[in-house]
Design a protein around this motif. Structure first.
Motif, PDB file in Angstrom:
ATOM      1  N   GLY A 117     -11.349  33.024 -37.305  1.00  0.00           N
ATOM      2  CA  GLY A 117     -12.177  33.456 -38.433  1.00  0.00           C
ATOM      3  C   GLY A 117     -13.049  33.764 -39.327  1.00  0.00           C
ATOM      4  N   PHE A 118     -14.099  34.022 -39.918  1.00  0.00           N
ATOM      5  CA  PHE A 118     -14.553  34.443 -41.210  1.00  0.00           C
ATOM      6  C   PHE A 118     -15.455  32.820 -41.617  1.00  0.00           C
ATOM      7  CE2 PHE A 118     -12.335  37.651 -41.532  1.00  0.00           C
ATOM      8  CZ  PHE A 118     -12.009  38.561 -42.739  1.00  0.00           C
ATOM      9  N   GLY A 119     -16.560  32.544 -41.601  1.00  0.00           N
ATOM     10  CA  GLY A 119     -17.792  31.326 -41.638  1.00  0.00           C
ATOM     11  C   GLY A 119     -17.629  31.052 -40.566  1.00  0.00           C
ATOM     12  N   ILE A 120     -18.455  31.621 -39.339  1.00  0.00           N
ATOM     13  CA  ILE A 120     -18.345  30.547 -37.932  1.00  0.00           C
ATOM     14  C   ILE A 120     -19.932  31.211 -37.450  1.00  0.00           C
ATOM     15  CG2 ILE A 120     -17.354  29.764 -35.853  1.00  0.00           C
ATOM     16  CD1 ILE A 120     -14.923  30.438 -36.871  1.00  0.00           C
ATOM     17  N   ARG A 121     -21.255  30.301 -37.868  1.00  0.00           N
ATOM     18  CA  ARG A 121     -22.275  30.997 -36.493  1.00  0.00           C
ATOM     19  C   ARG A 121     -22.944  29.886 -36.587  1.00  0.00           C
ATOM     20  NH1 ARG A 121     -22.265  30.622 -43.144  1.00  0.00           N
ATOM     21  NH2 ARG A 121     -21.860  32.888 -43.641  1.00  0.00           N
ATOM     22  N   SER A 122     -22.079  29.048 -35.535  1.00  0.00           N
ATOM     23  CA  SER A 122     -22.537  28.533 -34.852  1.00  0.00           C
ATOM     24  C   SER A 122     -22.450  27.556 -33.401  1.00  0.00           C
ATOM     25  CB  SER A 122     -23.808  26.734 -35.166  1.00  0.00           C
ATOM     26  OG  SER A 122     -22.453  26.366 -35.670  1.00  0.00           O
ATOM     27  N   PRO A 123     -22.312  27.261 -32.771  1.00  0.00           N
ATOM     28  CA  PRO A 123     -21.644  26.353 -31.450  1.00  0.00           C
ATOM     29  C   PRO A 123     -21.577  25.493 -31.942  1.00  0.00           C
ATOM     30  CG  PRO A 123     -23.817  26.956 -30.408  1.00  0.00           C
ATOM     31  CD  PRO A 123     -23.882  27.172 -32.477  1.00  0.00           C
ATOM     32  N   GLU A 124     -21.441  24.870 -33.332  1.00  0.00           N
ATOM     33  CA  GLU A 124     -21.322  23.233 -33.090  1.00  0.00           C
ATOM     34  C   GLU A 124     -19.606  24.173 -34.412  1.00  0.00           C
ATOM     35  OE1 GLU A 124     -24.908  22.991 -32.254  1.00  0.00           O
ATOM     36  OE2 GLU A 124     -24.430  24.209 -33.731  1.00  0.00           O
ATOM     37  N   THR A 125     -19.742  24.641 -35.176  1.00  0.00           N
ATOM     38  CA  THR A 125     -19.148  25.033 -36.188  1.00  0.00           C
ATOM     39  C   THR A 125     -17.939  25.957 -35.289  1.00  0.00           C
ATOM     40  OG1 THR A 125     -20.632  25.457 -37.988  1.00  0.00           O
ATOM     41  CG2 THR A 125     -17.998  26.946 -38.417  1.00  0.00           C
ATOM     42  N   ALA A 126     -18.222  26.729 -34.068  1.00  0.00           N
ATOM     43  CA  ALA A 126     -16.927  27.319 -33.704  1.00  0.00           C
ATOM     44  C   ALA A 126     -16.080  26.176 -32.920  1.00  0.00           C
ATOM     45  CB  ALA A 126     -17.501  27.547 -32.183  1.00  0.00           C
ATOM     46  N   GLN A 127     -17.036  25.335 -32.331  1.00  0.00           N
ATOM     47  CA  GLN A 127     -16.069  23.792 -31.506  1.00  0.00           C
ATOM     48  C   GLN A 127     -15.108  23.395 -32.389  1.00  0.00           C
ATOM     49  OE1 GLN A 127     -18.768  20.988 -29.414  1.00  0.00           O
ATOM     50  NE2 GLN A 127     -16.948  19.785 -28.866  1.00  0.00           N
ATOM     51  N   GLU A 128     -15.907  22.915 -34.030  1.00  0.00           N
ATOM     52  CA  GLU A 128     -15.117  22.080 -35.151  1.00  0.00           C
ATOM     53  C   GLU A 128     -13.619  22.941 -35.049  1.00  0.00           C
ATOM     54  OE1 GLU A 128     -17.986  21.848 -37.761  1.00  0.00           O
ATOM     55  OE2 GLU A 128     -19.217  19.991 -36.520  1.00  0.00           O
ATOM     56  N   ILE A 129     -14.225  24.343 -35.132  1.00  0.00           N
ATOM     57  CA  ILE A 129     -12.411  25.011 -35.551  1.00  0.00           C
ATOM     58  C   ILE A 129     -12.244  25.437 -34.554  1.00  0.00           C
ATOM     59  CG2 ILE A 129     -11.919  27.753 -35.969  1.00  0.00           C
ATOM     60  CD1 ILE A 129     -13.521  26.073 -38.597  1.00  0.00           C
ATOM     61  N   ALA A 130     -12.418  25.562 -33.354  1.00  0.00           N
ATOM     62  CA  ALA A 130     -11.352  26.176 -31.918  1.00  0.00           C
ATOM     63  C   ALA A 130     -10.717  24.549 -32.200  1.00  0.00           C
ATOM     64  CB  ALA A 130     -12.557  26.001 -30.718  1.00  0.00           C
ATOM     65  N   SER A 131     -11.151  23.805 -31.757  1.00  0.00           N
ATOM     66  CA  SER A 131     -10.804  21.973 -31.813  1.00  0.00           C
ATOM     67  C   SER A 131      -8.953  21.946 -32.737  1.00  0.00           C
ATOM     68  CB  SER A 131     -11.790  20.676 -31.804  1.00  0.00           C
ATOM     69  OG  SER A 131     -11.886  20.593 -33.874  1.00  0.00           O
ATOM     70  N   VAL A 132      -9.249  22.708 -34.245  1.00  0.00           N
ATOM     71  CA  VAL A 132      -8.007  22.153 -34.786  1.00  0.00           C
ATOM     72  C   VAL A 132      -6.902  23.585 -34.825  1.00  0.00           C
ATOM     73  CG1 VAL A 132      -8.535  21.008 -36.576  1.00  0.00           C
ATOM     74  CG2 VAL A 132      -9.198  23.293 -37.008  1.00  0.00           C
ATOM     75  N   ALA A 133      -7.526  24.520 -33.705  1.00  0.00           N
ATOM     76  CA  ALA A 133      -6.979  25.743 -33.754  1.00  0.00           C
ATOM     77  C   ALA A 133      -7.150  26.455 -32.051  1.00  0.00           C
ATOM     78  CB  ALA A 133      -7.693  27.277 -34.995  1.00  0.00           C
ATOM     79  N   ASP A 134      -6.591  27.302 -31.822  1.00  0.00           N
ATOM     80  CA  ASP A 134      -6.111  28.278 -30.370  1.00  0.00           C
ATOM     81  C   ASP A 134      -7.783  29.270 -29.900  1.00  0.00           C
ATOM     82  OD1 ASP A 134      -3.506  27.740 -29.687  1.00  0.00           O
ATOM     83  OD2 ASP A 134      -3.093  29.069 -31.333  1.00  0.00           O
ATOM     84  N   GLY A 135      -8.767  29.150 -31.036  1.00  0.00           N
ATOM     85  CA  GLY A 135      -9.364  29.317 -30.636  1.00  0.00           C
ATOM     86  C   GLY A 135     -10.918  29.933 -32.289  1.00  0.00           C
ATOM     87  N   ALA A 136     -11.855  30.699 -31.845  1.00  0.00           N
ATOM     88  CA  ALA A 136     -12.707  31.630 -32.661  1.00  0.00           C
ATOM     89  C   ALA A 136     -12.768  32.067 -32.838  1.00  0.00           C
ATOM     90  CB  ALA A 136     -13.652  30.244 -33.439  1.00  0.00           C
ATOM     91  N   VAL A 137     -12.836  33.377 -34.181  1.00  0.00           N
ATOM     92  CA  VAL A 137     -14.132  34.457 -34.028  1.00  0.00           C
ATOM     93  C   VAL A 137     -15.256  34.446 -34.581  1.00  0.00           C
ATOM     94  CG1 VAL A 137     -13.425  37.038 -35.027  1.00  0.00           C
ATOM     95  CG2 VAL A 137     -11.471  35.424 -34.060  1.00  0.00           C
ATOM     96  N   VAL A 138     -16.173  35.187 -34.161  1.00  0.00           N
ATOM     97  CA  VAL A 138     -18.140  35.288 -34.838  1.00  0.00           C
ATOM     98  C   VAL A 138     -17.850  36.966 -34.510  1.00  0.00           C
ATOM     99  CG1 VAL A 138     -20.370  34.854 -34.250  1.00  0.00           C
ATOM    100  CG2 VAL A 138     -18.211  32.441 -34.002  1.00  0.00           C
ATOM    101  N   GLY A 139     -17.845  37.433 -35.777  1.00  0.00           N
ATOM    102  CA  GLY A 139     -18.449  38.603 -36.136  1.00  0.00           C
ATOM    103  C   GLY A 139     -20.024  38.711 -37.331  1.00  0.00           C
ATOM    104  N   SER A 140     -19.592  38.641 -38.141  1.00  0.00           N
ATOM    105  CA  SER A 140     -20.890  38.532 -38.810  1.00  0.00           C
ATOM    106  C   SER A 140     -22.315  37.972 -37.656  1.00  0.00           C
ATOM    107  CB  SER A 140     -20.671  38.235 -40.226  1.00  0.00           C
ATOM    108  OG  SER A 140     -20.205  38.483 -40.811  1.00  0.00           O
ATOM    109  N   ALA A 141     -22.109  37.539 -37.341  1.00  0.00           N
ATOM    110  CA  ALA A 141     -23.509  36.234 -37.383  1.00  0.00           C
ATOM    111  C   ALA A 141     -24.079  36.631 -36.134  1.00  0.00           C
ATOM    112  CB  ALA A 141     -23.247  35.016 -36.989  1.00  0.00           C
ATOM    113  N   ILE A 142     -23.078  38.122 -35.394  1.00  0.00           N
ATOM    114  CA  ILE A 142     -23.583  38.841 -34.093  1.00  0.00           C
ATOM    115  C   ILE A 142     -24.376  39.730 -34.912  1.00  0.00           C
ATOM    116  CG2 ILE A 142     -22.459  39.776 -31.942  1.00  0.00           C
ATOM    117  CD1 ILE A 142     -20.717  37.670 -31.627  1.00  0.00           C
TER     118      ILE A 142
END
Length: 263
Positions: free
Chosen positions: A211-236
């Motif tokens: 988590g931290f610094g994820i604001r778009s579907p593209e970044t969520a995909q990129e981050i999740a591709s190298v981890a087990d998942g992604a967290v989004v907070g501030s953008a929501i």
């Protein structure tokens, strides 16, 4: 096995990464906040992080700080956050809820009473950002004994000497903070995150969510591709601040979830 454990087992079986959404309880008011969290699972959210507003949120950036202030001004309390979880559980008994916040409101309530109430309300895990591993006897161990996961944060400054201490009583998943600093401060980079996630996973079998610094579907995909998942907070939370409707926020969340699930 907690709801969190079951969720990750199901995701692994489906070959999918997790998408986790953070919402500040009571922002901008109780009813609107409850409507939003009730709509999140259908938008693809696998785990809900429910923020408990606090007067001195030292780890949070301006967006989350302002959300907490709005919630407190609207009358949100720890009791109301627990009631929100109970209301959510009336129609959803499977989506995990992680309460995220600071220790002071829990301490004021009393640890034993809080854990009984949290378990009864349908809370599955806790992230308490101002309790280090050295204080595990304070809340972490009692929470685990009560059947709640205690999720710890690892950061870019968590070196190899510190990491075992961070991991020793963590359960559910490890939350890797992708940047140094406060929430919402910078953009996450998969290039930077990948080796850190690999380093953590070499020391634990737990899922590692970023988590931290994820604001778009593209970044969520990129981050999740190298981890087990992604967290989004501030953008929501920013969309709540802007007065967007529940349907508009849910549409944004759906895009983020789809991005993470494509990884």
């Amino acid at each position: 096995m907690t709801r969190i454990d079951r969720k990750f087992a199901d995701l692994r079986a489906e070959g999918k990464k997790a998408f986790v959404a953070y919402v500040m309880a009571g922002d901008p008011d109780y009813d609107s906040s409850l409507d939003l969290i009730k709509a999140l699972p259908a938008a693809g959210v696998d785990i809900i992080e429910l923020g408990q507003p606090f007067t001195d949120p030292m780890a949070d950036g301006p967006t989350i700080q302002l959300a907490g202030q709005r919630a407190l001004k609207a009358g949100q309390t720890l009791d109301k956050t627990l009631q929100m979880a109970r209301a959510f559980r009336e129609t959803d008994d499977s989506t995990p809820i992680v309460m995220m916040g600071y220790y002071n409101p829990i301490y004021n309530r009393g640890v034993e009473r809080f854990l009984d109430d949290a378990k009864d309300a349908g809370i599955d895990g806790l992230i308490v950002v101002d309790l280090p591993p050295e204080e595990d006897d304070e809340l972490c161990i009692p929470a685990q004994n009560a059947g709640l996961n205690f999720i710890r944060l690892a950061t870019p400054t968590t070196d190899d000497k510190r990491l075992p201490k961070v991991l020793q009583n963590t359960s559910g998943f490890v939350y890797y903070v992708s940047i140094t600093g406060i929430t919402g401060a910078a953009a996450a980079s998969a290039t930077d995150v990948a080796p850190e996630v690999a380093r953590i996973k070499a020391s634990t079998d737990l899922p590692v969510i970023v988590g931290f610094g994820i604001r778009s579907p593209e970044t969520a995909q990129e981050i999740a591709s190298v981890a087990d998942g992604a967290v989004v907070g501030s953008a929501i939370v920013k969309l709540v601040e802007e007065g967007k409707s529940t349907s508009e926020i849910v549409a944004f969340v759906k895009g983020l979830a789809e991005g993470a699930h494509r990884a």
